[in-house]
Write an enzyme that holds these catalytic residues in place. Sequence first.
Site, PDB file in Angstrom:
ATOM      1  N   HIS A 187      10.392  20.386  55.162  1.00 15.47           N
ATOM      2  CA  HIS A 187      11.796  19.992  55.125  1.00 15.47           C
ATOM      3  C   HIS A 187      11.953  18.519  54.794  1.00 15.47           C
ATOM      4  O   HIS A 187      11.800  17.674  55.661  1.00 15.47           O
ATOM      5  CB  HIS A 187      12.379  20.265  56.522  1.00 15.47           C
ATOM      6  CG  HIS A 187      13.857  20.307  56.552  1.00 15.47           C
ATOM      7  ND1 HIS A 187      14.628  19.307  57.098  1.00 15.47           N
ATOM      8  CD2 HIS A 187      14.726  21.233  56.097  1.00 15.47           C
ATOM      9  CE1 HIS A 187      15.900  19.631  56.992  1.00 15.47           C
ATOM     10  NE2 HIS A 187      15.993  20.792  56.383  1.00 15.47           N
ATOM     11  N   ARG A 207      14.160  13.159  46.042  1.00 19.21           N
ATOM     12  CA  ARG A 207      15.110  12.780  44.996  1.00 19.21           C
ATOM     13  C   ARG A 207      14.431  12.424  43.681  1.00 19.21           C
ATOM     14  O   ARG A 207      14.961  12.698  42.614  1.00 19.21           O
ATOM     15  CB  ARG A 207      15.990  11.627  45.474  1.00 19.21           C
ATOM     16  CG  ARG A 207      17.012  12.119  46.499  1.00 19.21           C
ATOM     17  CD  ARG A 207      17.607  11.004  47.317  1.00 19.21           C
ATOM     18  NE  ARG A 207      18.064   9.914  46.463  1.00 19.21           N
ATOM     19  CZ  ARG A 207      18.338   8.694  46.909  1.00 19.21           C
ATOM     20  NH1 ARG A 207      18.187   8.419  48.185  1.00 19.21           N
ATOM     21  NH2 ARG A 207      18.752   7.771  46.087  1.00 19.21           N
ATOM     22  N   HIS A 215      19.616  24.237  61.045  1.00 20.37           N
ATOM     23  CA  HIS A 215      19.871  22.940  61.672  1.00 20.37           C
ATOM     24  C   HIS A 215      20.807  23.234  62.839  1.00 20.37           C
ATOM     25  O   HIS A 215      21.957  23.621  62.617  1.00 20.37           O
ATOM     26  CB  HIS A 215      20.516  22.025  60.624  1.00 20.37           C
ATOM     27  CG  HIS A 215      21.192  20.812  61.183  1.00 20.37           C
ATOM     28  ND1 HIS A 215      20.514  19.665  61.483  1.00 20.37           N
ATOM     29  CD2 HIS A 215      22.485  20.580  61.499  1.00 20.37           C
ATOM     30  CE1 HIS A 215      21.373  18.761  61.942  1.00 20.37           C
ATOM     31  NE2 HIS A 215      22.570  19.292  61.975  1.00 20.37           N
ATOM     32  N   HIS A 269      13.725  20.397  62.899  1.00 17.18           N
ATOM     33  CA  HIS A 269      13.922  19.164  63.680  1.00 17.18           C
ATOM     34  C   HIS A 269      14.565  19.351  65.061  1.00 17.18           C
ATOM     35  O   HIS A 269      15.650  18.844  65.312  1.00 17.18           O
ATOM     36  CB  HIS A 269      14.688  18.099  62.881  1.00 17.18           C
ATOM     37  CG  HIS A 269      15.883  18.602  62.092  1.00 17.18           C
ATOM     38  ND1 HIS A 269      15.986  18.458  60.741  1.00 17.18           N
ATOM     39  CD2 HIS A 269      17.011  19.234  62.486  1.00 17.18           C
ATOM     40  CE1 HIS A 269      17.131  18.964  60.331  1.00 17.18           C
ATOM     41  NE2 HIS A 269      17.771  19.431  61.378  1.00 17.18           N
ATOM     42  N   ASP A 328      11.345  15.630  57.360  1.00 17.64           N
ATOM     43  CA  ASP A 328      12.737  15.176  57.203  1.00 17.64           C
ATOM     44  C   ASP A 328      12.762  13.823  56.501  1.00 17.64           C
ATOM     45  O   ASP A 328      13.522  12.923  56.881  1.00 17.64           O
ATOM     46  CB  ASP A 328      13.439  15.024  58.569  1.00 17.64           C
ATOM     47  CG  ASP A 328      14.173  16.285  58.994  1.00 17.64           C
ATOM     48  OD1 ASP A 328      14.044  17.304  58.301  1.00 17.64           O
ATOM     49  OD2 ASP A 328      14.871  16.231  60.014  1.00 17.64           O
ATOM     50  N   GLY A 348      18.814   8.481  57.925  1.00 14.31           N
ATOM     51  CA  GLY A 348      17.611   8.941  57.240  1.00 14.31           C
ATOM     52  C   GLY A 348      16.492   7.939  57.369  1.00 14.31           C
ATOM     53  O   GLY A 348      16.734   6.766  57.655  1.00 14.31           O
TER      54      GLY A 348
END
Lengths: 299, 370
Positions: free
Chosen positions: B60, B64, B151, B204, B277, B296
């Site tokens: 997960h 980009r 989530h 998470h 993550d 993030g």
Amino acid sequence: MTTRRHLLGIEGLPGAEIEQLLARAHQYREGHVGGRHLVGRVVANVFYEPSTRTRSSFEVAAAGLGAHVLNWTVSGSSASKGETLVDTAKNIAALGVSIIVVRHQSSGAAALVARSVGCAVINAGDGQHEHPSQALLDAYTLWRRWGGAMAGKRVAIVGDILHSRVARSNLHCLKALGAHLVFCGPPTMLPPGLAELGAEVTTELDTALDGADAVMMLRIQRERQSDALFPTTAEYHARWGLTNERAAALKPEAVVLHPGPVNRGLELSPEVADGQRSLILEQVENGVAVRKAVLEAVS
Amino acid sequence: MKLLLRGGRLIDPAARRDGPGEVLIVDGQIAAVGPKLDAAGATVLELGGAWVCPGFVDLHSVVRDERDLEAALRGGFTTVVAAPESPKLHTDLLTLLWAAPLTRDLAGEELGEVTTGACCLSQGFKPLARSGVLRRALQYSASRGKLIVLHAEDPSLTGAGVIGEGLTATRLGLPSVPVAAEAAVIARDLLILEETGGRLHFAHVTTARGVELVRAAKLRGLEVSADVTPHHLTRDTRIAEDYSLDARVWPPLRSERDVAALKAGLADGAIDALACDHVRVDVLDREHPFEACAPGCEAFEQAVPALFSFELSPSRLVEVLSSAPARLLGLSSGLAPGLRASITVLDPHTRSVRGVVVGGRHTFPIGVSP
């Protein structure tokens, strides 16, 4: 006078330093010092939230010290134009400003500005974090009334503690001066951890007021009512409002404070707001002297 | 091209292998595994006791561009599942898989179309507020056996919160998130899973209560799994002091007690895997006050240090990074001949990744013993 670079919060300030600020404010208040310490300097008021009182108070204080005051208007749209807070702060500092007074809706905003610029920064309220100059003027108002004897005094702070930066700054300030703090409000407005921070916590107003030497009623933000932290304003007034009856039952010499603007008939009754116990207008008056002391201390 | 990994400790938890050995890779495939292999014609990497593991699999992350892929390789990940928030990207640097959005546009209203090739269905970082949609998704997916990655968040409990509820949030005046925002949703989803069947995975997990719920559901025999991120495993709310953006992650950081429960859960199997993550945030999105900053953190390279930061057996450490996530996704993984080479080499002394082998490529310095 101890010099500080910034005033971002009260937490961590030693009691002695707070007392120095109060003593200096007292000199300004009593006209013992005329000080034009900021002649030729520029003080920028940067307010991301509307606030006539605090902004005006800083403006009068800075002007009284001879500074030029720059009111940097931040409309809601300038953030959406993509300029970050850091960007804006650097631009203001680049104008040759000596002190930035910043009010922002987000906690930690003043600290972020202070990290980004070389000039002094005063936090005029950041989100739900701190409002140090308000706590200092509240403390000064009590200090003046009590002839400097703060130790052991019972101060009740009533209302929306969860969202209140005034409550947090007052906690740190009054604790440092040796006062006993009681927080009171609806359970939905009392965040966890207050007891660990050294305050007594209760949801019963009569318990909080019992033996109180001062009562500070916090403003209820009606616009927050969408969160529905309590059912109705009438119920709030009945349970947590300082009514005439409750005011009458206070110790004879107990005083009432409010950071303003007052919702008359909600946090406290109009009679209490205007009554013998009320120091609300004196708070405003003292605010200018305290802010002079603060501006001087960071300059 | 021939590559020989020599002098390493082979740890392959799925095959219950843990001991010295050599691995020969020929043309991107594992050709042989054994105590002493013929090095003729091969580039030899002397490992000096480093751990040779099946390549790490990340369940997960938001990928980009190539910078993220390179960070993944540095972190030891040879397979990465791009979260549905990621743009479509093609690469041969590593095995890049993608998760199909569980609901259309992740809005949580209608089932998303399952594109062929997706390795799982995921709701990304978005809550699934409507129980009915989850029930239908589980029913629909039960027949195909694809993992559903959730989530767990009740947005009405999250509100504007940016950090776990507690003393730090109160002091800093930051809007906070109660434990129930996660735990109540995990409890609800497990009750639905019990009726529908299907395979449910909680991405998470951050709370002690959440770990307990998953552990109890496993004991009841439910097909449930969970992962934890490197940052939730190593940081608690106290790190937000001075509004440090190290604490600006999503889901929000929790208390010291929660962090201890996550470590225990990962050790005892209540939590199956570590997932990164990884979310790279633009610098400009970090020039705001704490709560206004985009959340993030760049987590790929935090994974291995996070697992070495507490007591975890070597085989469990390797398992939560490789064979456990591979099993959840139905991927082949291991150090067996015939498999495409997907290998991560860990240095237990420096507690860091020495390099990876992905097919015919590797990231070890050429001509130098690593």
